[in-house]
Design an enzyme around this catalytic site. Structure first.
Site, short mmCIF file in Angstrom:
data_model
loop_
_atom_site.label_atom_id
_atom_site.label_comp_id
_atom_site.label_asym_id
_atom_site.label_seq_id
_atom_site.Cartn_x
_atom_site.Cartn_y
_atom_site.Cartn_z
N TRP A 728 -74.08 32.38 45.12
CA TRP A 728 -73.27 33.34 45.89
C TRP A 728 -74.02 34.64 46.13
O TRP A 728 -74.38 35.33 45.18
CB TRP A 728 -71.98 33.63 45.11
CG TRP A 728 -70.97 34.50 45.81
CD1 TRP A 728 -70.27 34.22 46.94
CD2 TRP A 728 -70.52 35.80 45.37
NE1 TRP A 728 -69.40 35.25 47.24
CE2 TRP A 728 -69.53 36.24 46.29
CE3 TRP A 728 -70.84 36.62 44.29
CZ2 TRP A 728 -68.88 37.46 46.17
CZ3 TRP A 728 -70.18 37.84 44.16
CH2 TRP A 728 -69.22 38.25 45.09
N ASP A 731 -70.13 39.09 48.97
CA ASP A 731 -69.54 39.60 50.19
C ASP A 731 -68.57 40.74 49.94
O ASP A 731 -68.04 41.34 50.88
CB ASP A 731 -68.81 38.47 50.94
CG ASP A 731 -67.69 37.87 50.10
OD1 ASP A 731 -66.62 38.50 49.96
OD2 ASP A 731 -67.87 36.76 49.57
N GLU A 762 -73.07 30.17 49.44
CA GLU A 762 -72.37 31.02 50.38
C GLU A 762 -73.10 32.33 50.67
O GLU A 762 -73.66 32.96 49.76
CB GLU A 762 -70.97 31.36 49.85
CG GLU A 762 -70.11 30.12 49.67
CD GLU A 762 -68.67 30.46 49.37
OE1 GLU A 762 -67.79 29.90 50.05
OE2 GLU A 762 -68.43 31.29 48.46
N GLU A 784 -69.79 29.30 53.16
CA GLU A 784 -69.40 30.32 54.12
C GLU A 784 -70.67 31.01 54.59
O GLU A 784 -71.54 31.35 53.78
CB GLU A 784 -68.45 31.35 53.51
CG GLU A 784 -67.03 30.85 53.39
CD GLU A 784 -66.07 31.94 52.97
OE1 GLU A 784 -66.54 33.06 52.66
OE2 GLU A 784 -64.86 31.68 52.95
N TYR A 787 -70.96 37.11 56.00
CA TYR A 787 -69.95 37.86 56.75
C TYR A 787 -70.55 38.99 57.57
O TYR A 787 -69.98 39.42 58.57
CB TYR A 787 -68.95 38.50 55.78
CG TYR A 787 -67.98 37.57 55.10
CD1 TYR A 787 -67.92 36.22 55.41
CD2 TYR A 787 -67.09 38.07 54.16
CE1 TYR A 787 -67.03 35.38 54.77
CE2 TYR A 787 -66.19 37.25 53.52
CZ TYR A 787 -66.15 35.90 53.82
OH TYR A 787 -65.25 35.08 53.20
#
Length: 886
Positions: A728, A731, A762, A784, A787
């Protein structure tokens, strides 16, 4: 994430038969040498070890006990297991001055060993060291002192273990220490504490010589305050001037490193006031370690004074010379291990109120603490309990039985999302393992409302009429979880849970699905009917090893069970069956506690120890190197390695059977090239029979600090198994932003025949997964996109808009994957477009099954699913699916 609508190797048995004449002659020769005839260099040639209590790291069998080495009988011997390292130590009963050690080796001798002394059986000092021993009878003239004396063997001279006819310690008791001084050696020295009540009560106030200023801690147990004397000193007296908030139970401890502590005073009946304690010990650091408060407040000291002896301890010489005392690899008592301050072990005799109070205290602290430093493990020995376990961040609850059914909790083991308005999409970093749960009478619902990095492993939820809900139950969302080796008698209800991976489990039934639900080797799985409902069902698991776990055997010894590799498996390893695998005594582990340095960790690995990380955040300033086959690295309480100074975090050699489990890596603020590397570049050995495996291994770049790492996990070895991993790039939280927590790639696979189960990657800024090896397989993938690209120009791969989440190199000829989801939420600039989520060579050997892309809330666009195939996910059509490619 902030938005979402094969059998183990069996050791060879040591069987040796020697001609009887050899043993008889050896005994006869030794019997001709009377103890008093041994030449002594010291002035007090007294044998002080004979008949004293003795322990050893192992014994070959009951025929060769440790006691045989100190019984004065040259015809009996201690013999260890045939592995490195091994040790034998004698307790002299009180501190003695050691002048000579005599080792009478049997044919199975040590080629490398140290003679070590200790005041407490925990912290050891070398007084002799060699790497060129040839066995026989060795008379070693030494200088040192201690209550305990140990032969610490690090390399064997034969294929057998270590074996001693006799281990003799020569010395004298009753050495005279220097007198105690009157000067406060702690005055004005640097001080630290576990906490302060407020800035007006700093740790330094306890050492400033003023009776009107004080240190005061937070209102919880335990707490500590320590002072750095600047150099090692002989400690003879400690004076504590308590304010009204005193400790009812505490220890005075000393240390040369500030990490490994020795008790020199302990009480559970303190009444506060001014306490003058006459003690005996040595160290650079002195600590008051409070374990129970005498009031409702914290701990508070007006003054903490330390007085030292007039004599100065000296470092004993060694023969042959060494560098002197080394950073010790302390032994582990497998029946009474020190799991550090944040591990709580309960047994059935513990009052229910005590257990519940501790659980409530931890949950209150951890409910919202997703970026705080505290880590906790709560362990239950086999038996029956009544407890409501509500798990917050960085908390692990686990049973200590060989089967989940050995430890039953009448109550709950649950994860709720009330702190976030019912939205469980940030319920990360917690774990429930190896427990049976019986819900209270009249209750039929258990809740496990989680997203990433929250394994539910080796659990048994009892009751065919009960259900476990994977979301908050009626409100909110959850997005991405993992369940393995688990039995749910009733129903698993996924509700608004958006994606989930279940492996080798047994369900009464399953209900629900949103985007991507994958079932592998699961009895009770729903019918395969992708994409509506989105159920991917795979009948068996081709090759997997379950996660190693800590347990207590029937004699009270802590051990780690390492499950065997299973092929083409279904269901659990334990329900109505005996798990296959091997068991390792905790005595073979180095128990790593907060404050331990990377140098000490590497020292333990070099000495042949496995690692058990207790809950905490560890500051790692040099690469942790794992070079020995079958090494186990097991973390409790999501123990976290923060990688500092730009080093690589962990490197595993291209060897068989390493297991890393329950560890989190956090990138430091100086960029690291790689946080974890499995096998060096160019690794090519086959490990098909005994693969390296990674279980519940998590990575975080940003969120708590502005971390940076070019690569997160690189797998160069063949046959590696990944069993639930979340990589990760943060975000949300602290230190996040396109130019702040920079990270190119999550996972790079260069090895062949690598398998990933439950892979979550992600928010990386380039390719998030790059797969260069052949024969790779992935079962469930969640992704994901980042962002935060500020604009399209910042998120370009040459002339291509953005990077694929999962890239299979053009040179790969065989690769297969099932159940893959990739989502975008370009909230910084919704105009950003990602061209595709999956990029693979068009060849018959590369096959993908059941893919989904989603534009979360219609914020941003994914143009294609895989290569140039699949619909566009955007505001108009937020979800796109594809059953097979090609």
């Amino acid at each position: 994430m902030i938005f979402r609508g094969f059998p183990s190797r069996t050791p060879l048995r040591r069987i040796r038969r020697r001609p009887l004449i050899i043993a008889v002659v050896a005994a006869a020769v030794l019997a001709l040498i009377p103890i008093g005839a041994i030449p002594f260099a010291s002035a007090a040639p007294t044998l002080i070890s004979q008949g004293k209590p003795v322990t050893a790291s192992s014994v070959q069998s009951a025929t060769f006990p440790a006691t045989a080495a100190v019984d004065g009988d040259a015809g009996t011997r201690w013999s260890s297991a045939a592995s490195d390292p091994q040790w034998i130590q004698v307790d002299l009963g009180t501190t003695a001055t050691i002048s000579q050690v005599v080792l009478r080796w049997e044919a199975a001798y040590a080629s490398a060993y140290q003679i070590q002394t200790s005041p407490n059986g925990t912290t050891w000092t070398n007084i002799y060291s060699t790497t060129t021993s040839t066995g026989g009878v060795q008379t070693l003239n030494v200088t040192g002192s201690g209550r305990y004396v140990r032969m610490n063997g690090t390399a064997r001279g034969t294929a057998w273990g270590y074996s001693l006819w006799e281990f003799q310690v020569i010395g004298e008791f009753g050495t005279q220490p220097g007198s105690c001084g009157t000067t406060n050696a702690a005055a004005g020295r640097p001080a630290t504490a576990s906490s302060t009540e407020a800035a007006v009560y700093p740790a330094s106030a306890a050492f400033d010589g003023s009776a009107t200023t004080r240190w005061a801690s937070a209102f919880s147990d335990p707490q500590w305050i320590q002072v750095d004397l600047g150099s090692s000193q002989s400690i003879c007296q400690v004076v504590l001037q308590w304010e009204g908030a005193y400790a009812s139970a505490y220890q005075i401890q000393v240390s040369d490193t500030g990490t490994s502590w020795t008790n020199i005073y302990s009480t559970t009946t303190s009444t506060g006031g001014t306490q003058t304690l006459n003690v005996s010990g040595a160290g650079r650091y002195v600590r008051m370690n409070g374990t129970a408060r005498g009031s409702a407040w914290g701990y508070s000291l007006w003054e903490f004074q330390v007085r030292t002896g007039t004599s100065t301890p000296t470092t004993p010489p060694t023969t042959p010379p060494t560098s002197g005392p080394v950073d010790p690899v302390e032994p582990t008592d497998p029946r009474n291990p020190n799991f550090g301050p944040n591990t709580f072990v309960f047994d059935p005799s513990t009052p229910t109120a005590t257990i519940q109070s501790r659980l409530n205290t931890i949950f209150t602290q951890q409910e919202t603490a997703q970026f705080a430093p505290n880590r906790y493990a709560v362990l239950f020995k086999p038996g029956n309990y009544t407890a409501d376990v509500n798990l917050g961040f960085f908390t692990q609850v686990a049973g200590l039985g060989m089967s989940p059914d050995d430890t039953n909790l009448n109550g709950h083991v649950r994860a709720e999302a009330f702190w976030f308005g019912g939205n469980a999409t940030q319920n990360f970093w917690r774990a429930a393992e190896n427990l049976s749960v019986t819900l209270p009478a009249g209750t039929i619902v258990e809740r496990w409302a989680v997203s990433q990095a929250a394994p539910y492993r080796r659990m048994h939820l009892r009751g065919a009429g009960n259900q476990i809900q994977l979301w908050n139950g009626g409100d909110g969302w959850s997005s991405g979880g993992f369940m393995a080796d688990t039995k749910v008698d009733g129903t698993v209800v996924s509700g608004s849970q958006q994606q989930w991976y279940s492996r080798n489990s047994e369900f009464g039934s399953w209900n629900g699905g949103v985007w991507n639900m994958v079932f592998q080797g699961v009895s009770g799985a729903p019918a395969a009917n992708y994409p509506n409902p989105p159920h991917t069902v795979i009948g068996t698991t081709p090759v997997v090893r379950e996660k190693p776990f800590l347990y207590v055997d029937g004699t009270g010894e802590y051990r780690v069970f390492v499950p065997s590799v299973r092929a083409n498996s279904t269901g659990t390893t334990w329900f109505n069956k005996t798990p296959a695998g091997s068991s390792i005594s905790l005595s073979q582990f180095y128990v790593v506690r907060p404050g331990t340095t990377a140098a000490t960790i590497n020292n333990a690995l070099a000495a042949g120890r496995h690692l058990l990380f207790t809950p905490g955040v560890y500051q790692i300033d040099q690469t942790i190197n794992i070079t020995r086959p079958d090494t186990v690295v097991l973390g409790l309480g999501l123990a976290t390695l923060q990688i500092n100074n730009g080093v690589n975090g962990m490197s595993i050699a291209d060897v068989d059977g390493v297991k890393v489990a329950g560890i989190m890596f956090e990138a430091g603020t100086t960029n690291s090239n790689t946080l974890m590397e499995v096998g060096p570049p160019g690794s090519a050995a086959s490990h098909a029979a005994n693969p390296t495996s990674l279980h519940d291994v998590f990575f975080r770049i940003g969120g708590a600090i502005a971390g940076k790492a070019t690569n997160t996990l690189t797998v160069n070895s063949d046959n590696v198994i990944g069993d639930h991993m979340w990589l990760w790039r943060g975000d949300h939280g602290t230190g996040v932003g396109w130019g702040v927590n920079t990270a190119d790639t999550g996972l790079t696979v260069n090895g062949d025949n690598v398998t990933m189960y439950g892979l979550f990657v992600e928010h990386y800024q380039k390719y998030e997964v790059i797969w260069n090896g052949n024969g790779g397989r992935t079962y469930f993938f969640q992704n994901e996109k980042p962002y935060d690209p500020p604009n399209q120009a910042a998120y370009m791969n040459g002339t291509t808009r953005g990077y694929a989440a999962y890239k299979v190199a053009n040179t790969v000829t065989t690769h297969e994957a099932w159940g893959l989801g990739s989502y975008c939420y370009f909230n910084v600039n919704p105009a950003v477009v990602n061209e595709r989520s999956f990029e693979v060579p068009d060849t018959p050997g590369v096959r993908f099954h059941n893919l989904v892309t989603v534009s979360l809330g219609g914020v941003g666009t994914i143009n294609k699913i895989i290569n140039n195939t699949g619909g566009t996910a955007n505001t108009a059509t937020q979800r796109q699916t594809l059953n097979t490619y090609p």
